[in-house]
Scaffold this active site. Structure first.
Site, mmCIF file in Angstrom:
data_model
loop_
_atom_site.group_PDB
_atom_site.id
_atom_site.type_symbol
_atom_site.label_atom_id
_atom_site.label_comp_id
_atom_site.label_asym_id
_atom_site.label_seq_id
_atom_site.Cartn_x
_atom_site.Cartn_y
_atom_site.Cartn_z
ATOM 1 N N GLY A 248 40.346 37.655 51.111
ATOM 2 C CA GLY A 248 39.378 36.967 50.361
ATOM 3 C C GLY A 248 39.785 36.506 49.129
ATOM 4 O O GLY A 248 40.751 35.926 49.375
ATOM 5 N N ASN A 249 38.931 36.164 48.503
ATOM 6 C CA ASN A 249 38.983 35.329 47.234
ATOM 7 C C ASN A 249 38.326 35.742 46.075
ATOM 8 O O ASN A 249 37.244 36.552 46.100
ATOM 9 C CB ASN A 249 38.947 33.849 47.447
ATOM 10 C CG ASN A 249 37.574 33.430 47.944
ATOM 11 O OD1 ASN A 249 36.652 33.435 47.120
ATOM 12 N ND2 ASN A 249 37.337 33.340 49.239
ATOM 13 N N ARG A 250 38.329 35.299 44.972
ATOM 14 C CA ARG A 250 37.899 35.684 43.675
ATOM 15 C C ARG A 250 36.441 35.351 43.394
ATOM 16 O O ARG A 250 35.659 35.674 42.376
ATOM 17 C CB ARG A 250 38.624 35.612 42.391
ATOM 18 C CG ARG A 250 40.102 36.262 42.319
ATOM 19 C CD ARG A 250 40.916 35.909 41.442
ATOM 20 N NE ARG A 250 39.937 36.414 40.151
ATOM 21 C CZ ARG A 250 40.303 35.675 39.157
ATOM 22 N NH1 ARG A 250 41.210 34.740 38.853
ATOM 23 N NH2 ARG A 250 39.505 36.314 37.791
ATOM 24 N N SER A 251 35.778 34.513 44.298
ATOM 25 C CA SER A 251 34.379 33.900 44.093
ATOM 26 C C SER A 251 33.421 35.033 43.834
ATOM 27 O O SER A 251 33.362 36.000 44.682
ATOM 28 C CB SER A 251 34.051 32.933 45.226
ATOM 29 O OG SER A 251 32.571 32.564 45.114
#
Ligand code: CTP
Length: 228
Positions: A24-27
């Site tokens: 995933g990512n930090r958005s």
């Protein structure tokens, strides 16, 4: 934006590794939700294609009667949902943080250390499709395609220079470029953007809370559409 149909892709995609893990990512989805709400408040009919978005952030969008929310998990699901919603849309804004790579073979079972050969493990990743570039190259007449770019420029290069290269490469009508770092851009309420056109020319700059930045983005989109 009365009478316009708008699609906003927002949040971070999740690419499964096995039934319990993902890349995933930090958005948080804050900027994309602010873009969707700003469009709805200006009279547009909005489809928000939501990848992973913090629950309290998504709740803000769900209260607007002019925002329809469609959920998506992976980059492929987000691409399918955005393309479907984009048919007949006047403006598509890709504010989503889309995974550039997915795991080539998702394990049907939870990966266990018991099956591993040693203390190291490798994941084989393959590129996902570039949704924004596909929308830009296949845009219908009169349709406006807008992208975002979160950048960590190298010391020998400015944010503008880096944004310019991406604006030309992506082919979107407008690219909103912002600087990110571990304490900048993500999970915070403020943002600063450079708005670049298809040739990489600076159209406007915006700074402030994510709603103010979203309003400035819509001003930029109106300007671009009016000039065409
Ligand atoms: N994007 C997309 N599909 C992808 C990756 C990104 O549609 N597979 C969109 C994002 O929603 C955003 C824009 O492209 O609007 C820029 O995303 P970014 O991650 O900054 O660009 P990349 O294509 O990943 O370029 P690079 O790897 O050079 O940073």
């Amino acid at each position: 934006l009365q009478g316009l149909r708008v699609v906003v892709g927002a949040g971070g995609t999740r690419e499964p590794i096995d039934p319990v893990r993902f890349l995933g990512n930090r958005s948080s989805g804050r900027q994309g939700v602010a873009v969707a709400c700003a469009a709805a408040d200006r009279g547009a009919e909005v489809t928000l294609v939501a990848a992973h978005i913090d629950a309290d952030v998504l709740a803000a969008a769900s209260v607007s009667p002019r925002v329809r929310v469609v959920r998506a998990g992976t980059a492929a699901e987000l691409g399918d949902a955005v393309r479907e919603a984009a048919v007949g849309a006047d403006v598509v804004v890709m504010a989503a943080a889309v995974a550039d790579y997915r795991v080539a073979e998702v394990s049907a079972h939870k990966l266990s250390k018991e099956q591993a050969d040693g203390p190291e493990v490798s994941l084989h990743l393959v590129q996902t499709e570039d949704i924004l570039a596909g929308l830009a190259s296949g845009r219908a007449p009169g349709q406006t395609i807008v992208g975002f770019a979160a950048e960590t420029p190298a010391p020998d290069e400015t944010l503008l220079e880096r944004g310019r290269r991406k604006a030309v490469r992506k082919g979107a009508d407008l690219l909103a470029v912002n600087r990110v770092g571990w304490a900048e851009g993500f999970e915070v309420d403020v943002n600063a953007l450079l708005l670049l056109d298809r040739r990489g020319e600076l159209v406007a700059e915006a700074r402030g809370d994510k709603r103010a930045v979203a309003d400035a983005l819509w001003d930029g989109i109106r300007k671009i559409r009016a000039e065409r």
